[in-house]
Design a protein around this motif. Sequence first.
Motif, PDB file in Angstrom:
ATOM      1  N   THR A 173     -11.863  -7.544   7.105  1.00 58.96           N
ATOM      2  CA  THR A 173     -11.468  -6.211   6.651  1.00 58.96           C
ATOM      3  C   THR A 173     -10.076  -6.366   6.052  1.00 58.96           C
ATOM      4  O   THR A 173      -9.121  -6.682   6.770  1.00 58.96           O
ATOM      5  CB  THR A 173     -11.434  -5.198   7.810  1.00 58.96           C
ATOM      6  OG1 THR A 173     -12.776  -4.907   8.232  1.00 58.96           O
ATOM      7  CG2 THR A 173     -10.784  -3.891   7.370  1.00 58.96           C
ATOM      8  N   LEU A 174      -9.955  -6.170   4.750  1.00 57.02           N
ATOM      9  CA  LEU A 174      -8.662  -6.315   4.089  1.00 57.02           C
ATOM     10  C   LEU A 174      -7.910  -4.995   4.135  1.00 57.02           C
ATOM     11  O   LEU A 174      -8.342  -3.998   3.550  1.00 57.02           O
ATOM     12  CB  LEU A 174      -8.834  -6.773   2.639  1.00 57.02           C
ATOM     13  CG  LEU A 174      -7.531  -6.880   1.834  1.00 57.02           C
ATOM     14  CD1 LEU A 174      -6.531  -7.814   2.508  1.00 57.02           C
ATOM     15  CD2 LEU A 174      -7.808  -7.345   0.406  1.00 57.02           C
ATOM     16  N   ASP A 175      -6.804  -4.990   4.858  1.00 55.94           N
ATOM     17  CA  ASP A 175      -5.912  -3.833   4.900  1.00 55.94           C
ATOM     18  C   ASP A 175      -4.803  -4.073   3.880  1.00 55.94           C
ATOM     19  O   ASP A 175      -3.936  -4.923   4.073  1.00 55.94           O
ATOM     20  CB  ASP A 175      -5.333  -3.646   6.303  1.00 55.94           C
ATOM     21  CG  ASP A 175      -4.586  -2.332   6.447  1.00 55.94           C
ATOM     22  OD1 ASP A 175      -3.679  -2.078   5.617  1.00 55.94           O
ATOM     23  OD2 ASP A 175      -4.885  -1.564   7.371  1.00 55.94           O
ATOM     24  N   PHE A 176      -4.840  -3.326   2.780  1.00 47.65           N
ATOM     25  CA  PHE A 176      -3.889  -3.535   1.688  1.00 47.65           C
ATOM     26  C   PHE A 176      -2.463  -3.201   2.103  1.00 47.65           C
ATOM     27  O   PHE A 176      -1.511  -3.855   1.656  1.00 47.65           O
ATOM     28  CB  PHE A 176      -4.302  -2.711   0.467  1.00 47.65           C
ATOM     29  CG  PHE A 176      -5.447  -3.296  -0.298  1.00 47.65           C
ATOM     30  CD1 PHE A 176      -5.229  -4.173  -1.340  1.00 47.65           C
ATOM     31  CD2 PHE A 176      -6.758  -2.977   0.037  1.00 47.65           C
ATOM     32  CE1 PHE A 176      -6.284  -4.729  -2.046  1.00 47.65           C
ATOM     33  CE2 PHE A 176      -7.820  -3.519  -0.661  1.00 47.65           C
ATOM     34  CZ  PHE A 176      -7.586  -4.402  -1.707  1.00 47.65           C
ATOM     35  N   ALA A 177      -2.301  -2.200   2.952  1.00 50.53           N
ATOM     36  CA  ALA A 177      -0.949  -1.841   3.390  1.00 50.53           C
ATOM     37  C   ALA A 177      -0.370  -2.907   4.313  1.00 50.53           C
ATOM     38  O   ALA A 177       0.835  -3.166   4.287  1.00 50.53           O
ATOM     39  CB  ALA A 177      -0.960  -0.484   4.093  1.00 50.53           C
ATOM     40  N   LYS A 206       6.968   0.762   5.984  1.00 51.48           N
ATOM     41  CA  LYS A 206       5.995   1.250   6.960  1.00 51.48           C
ATOM     42  C   LYS A 206       4.659   1.530   6.294  1.00 51.48           C
ATOM     43  O   LYS A 206       4.597   2.004   5.158  1.00 51.48           O
ATOM     44  CB  LYS A 206       6.520   2.518   7.644  1.00 51.48           C
ATOM     45  CG  LYS A 206       7.762   2.282   8.502  1.00 51.48           C
ATOM     46  CD  LYS A 206       8.202   3.558   9.180  1.00 51.48           C
ATOM     47  CE  LYS A 206       9.428   3.320  10.077  1.00 51.48           C
ATOM     48  NZ  LYS A 206       9.869   4.568  10.744  1.00 51.48           N
ATOM     49  N   ASP A 207       3.570   1.245   7.042  1.00 45.96           N
ATOM     50  CA  ASP A 207       2.217   1.359   6.510  1.00 45.96           C
ATOM     51  C   ASP A 207       1.644   2.762   6.717  1.00 45.96           C
ATOM     52  O   ASP A 207       2.174   3.580   7.460  1.00 45.96           O
ATOM     53  CB  ASP A 207       1.287   0.373   7.244  1.00 45.96           C
ATOM     54  CG  ASP A 207       1.874  -1.021   7.339  1.00 45.96           C
ATOM     55  OD1 ASP A 207       2.629  -1.397   6.429  1.00 45.96           O
ATOM     56  OD2 ASP A 207       1.576  -1.723   8.329  1.00 45.96           O
ATOM     57  N   LYS A 212       0.024   8.424  -2.692  1.00 47.27           N
ATOM     58  CA  LYS A 212       0.946   8.926  -3.717  1.00 47.27           C
ATOM     59  C   LYS A 212       2.405   8.628  -3.376  1.00 47.27           C
ATOM     60  O   LYS A 212       3.265   8.681  -4.247  1.00 47.27           O
ATOM     61  CB  LYS A 212       0.752  10.433  -3.910  1.00 47.27           C
ATOM     62  CG  LYS A 212       1.118  11.287  -2.704  1.00 47.27           C
ATOM     63  CD  LYS A 212       0.906  12.762  -3.017  1.00 47.27           C
ATOM     64  CE  LYS A 212       1.283  13.656  -1.838  1.00 47.27           C
ATOM     65  NZ  LYS A 212       1.115  15.088  -2.159  1.00 47.27           N
ATOM     66  N   TYR A 213       2.701   8.304  -2.111  1.00 46.55           N
ATOM     67  CA  TYR A 213       4.079   8.003  -1.708  1.00 46.55           C
ATOM     68  C   TYR A 213       4.378   6.501  -1.710  1.00 46.55           C
ATOM     69  O   TYR A 213       5.501   6.093  -1.403  1.00 46.55           O
ATOM     70  CB  TYR A 213       4.350   8.535  -0.297  1.00 46.55           C
ATOM     71  CG  TYR A 213       4.262  10.040  -0.166  1.00 46.55           C
ATOM     72  CD1 TYR A 213       4.887  10.878  -1.083  1.00 46.55           C
ATOM     73  CD2 TYR A 213       3.538  10.620   0.877  1.00 46.55           C
ATOM     74  CE1 TYR A 213       4.791  12.257  -0.968  1.00 46.55           C
ATOM     75  CE2 TYR A 213       3.450  11.993   1.006  1.00 46.55           C
ATOM     76  CZ  TYR A 213       4.075  12.803   0.078  1.00 46.55           C
ATOM     77  OH  TYR A 213       3.979  14.167   0.197  1.00 46.55           O
ATOM     78  N   SER A 214       3.396   5.686  -2.052  1.00 42.65           N
ATOM     79  CA  SER A 214       3.558   4.251  -1.869  1.00 42.65           C
ATOM     80  C   SER A 214       4.602   3.652  -2.810  1.00 42.65           C
ATOM     81  O   SER A 214       4.610   3.921  -4.014  1.00 42.65           O
ATOM     82  CB  SER A 214       2.234   3.528  -2.080  1.00 42.65           C
ATOM     83  OG  SER A 214       2.363   2.166  -1.719  1.00 42.65           O
ATOM     84  N   ARG A 242       3.153  10.066   9.196  1.00 41.72           N
ATOM     85  CA  ARG A 242       3.787   9.817   7.897  1.00 41.72           C
ATOM     86  C   ARG A 242       3.804  11.042   6.997  1.00 41.72           C
ATOM     87  O   ARG A 242       4.237  10.971   5.852  1.00 41.72           O
ATOM     88  CB  ARG A 242       3.057   8.686   7.163  1.00 41.72           C
ATOM     89  CG  ARG A 242       2.802   7.433   7.974  1.00 41.72           C
ATOM     90  CD  ARG A 242       4.075   6.756   8.407  1.00 41.72           C
ATOM     91  NE  ARG A 242       3.807   5.417   8.937  1.00 41.72           N
ATOM     92  CZ  ARG A 242       4.338   4.935  10.048  1.00 41.72           C
ATOM     93  NH1 ARG A 242       5.167   5.689  10.770  1.00 41.72           N
ATOM     94  NH2 ARG A 242       4.058   3.710  10.448  1.00 41.72           N
ATOM     95  N   ILE A 243       3.310  12.179   7.491  1.00 40.61           N
ATOM     96  CA  ILE A 243       3.305  13.386   6.674  1.00 40.61           C
ATOM     97  C   ILE A 243       4.110  14.485   7.360  1.00 40.61           C
ATOM     98  O   ILE A 243       4.336  14.443   8.568  1.00 40.61           O
ATOM     99  CB  ILE A 243       1.870  13.870   6.377  1.00 40.61           C
ATOM    100  CG1 ILE A 243       1.104  14.179   7.669  1.00 40.61           C
ATOM    101  CG2 ILE A 243       1.126  12.823   5.549  1.00 40.61           C
ATOM    102  CD1 ILE A 243      -0.293  14.744   7.439  1.00 40.61           C
TER     103      ILE A 243
END
Length: 266
Positions: A173-177, A206-207, A212-214, A242-243
Motif C-alpha cells: 500500500t503506497l502512502d504518498f504522504a 506533517k501528513d 489542497k493544502y499540500s 489537520r482541519i
Amino acid sequence: MRIATSTLFFWEYPILKILDIFKEIGLKCIEFFPENPDFWDNRFNIDYLCEVIKELKKFEIAVHNPHIELNPSSLNPYVREGTLKETLWAIDLANNLNSRILTIHPGRRPVSREPTEEEYEHFYRYLKNILEYSKDKDLFICMENMPKKIYRIGWKVEDIDNILKRFDNLYLTLDFAHAKNYANIFVEKFNKKIKHVHISGVKNGKDHYPLKYSEIDVLTPLKKLLDYGYRGIITLELDDRRIKEHSKEYKIKVLLEDIELLESII
C-alpha cells in the motif's frame, strides 16, 4: 478508477452513521478502519456485527488492519501474540466483506533507535503466519510504507525492497504522504507490487492534510502510477486534526473538494 476515503476521517460517529454520510455524498468505495470506537466496542455483538457487515457490503471495501497499541515486532511476546490474533481476525473480516485488500503496518522498535535483527525476525515470523493464513483467500496482504522515523521498519526504499523480495506474495500500500519527496522512487521501483494507495497532503512536514493544502506535489507521482497501469482504489486518508472545524458539514465539504481534485487528474 475508484476513489475512497477512510472511515477514520469520521471516527467520532457510529459506523452506520458514517456509512450513511458516504451514501449521501455518493461514495462507492471506502477503506474500513475497524478501530473506530463504536465498532471496536461492539464487534463481538453478533446482531450488531451482522447489521454493520450488511451495510458495509453495499460498498467496495478495502480493510485497514488494527494497529493502535499493536506491534508485530514488539519485544513483549504478549503484544506480538495479540497483534497476530487481531490480524487473523482482520483477514477473516476482509474475507467476509468480499474485500481484496488488507493493509498492514510493519513492525517497529519500541525505543527511538534503529530496529535490530531481532525486531526484523519477529516481523518476518508475523508475515509468514498471516500470509500462510490468507493464501486460500482472494486477498492481497499489503504492507504500508511508513513515515521516516528511525525506529520504524518499512520507510526506506531498500528496506521495503528487501521485505518484498523475501515474501513474493506480499504487496504494497503506497502512502504518498508518508513517502513525501521520494514518492516517485517508490512508484518507479514498486509499481508492479502496489495494490492499494493512500493519498493526502503534507504541510509543515506533517501528513494527512487535505490535498489542497499540500506543500509537496503528491499528484504528479500518482499520475505516474496511473500511467504504469494502476487501476486499484485510491483512498483519501485525511486526519481531522489537520482541519479547522469538525462539523459533519465541514468534513463533507473538505472531502468533496479533495475528491473533485482527484477526479480532475484521473
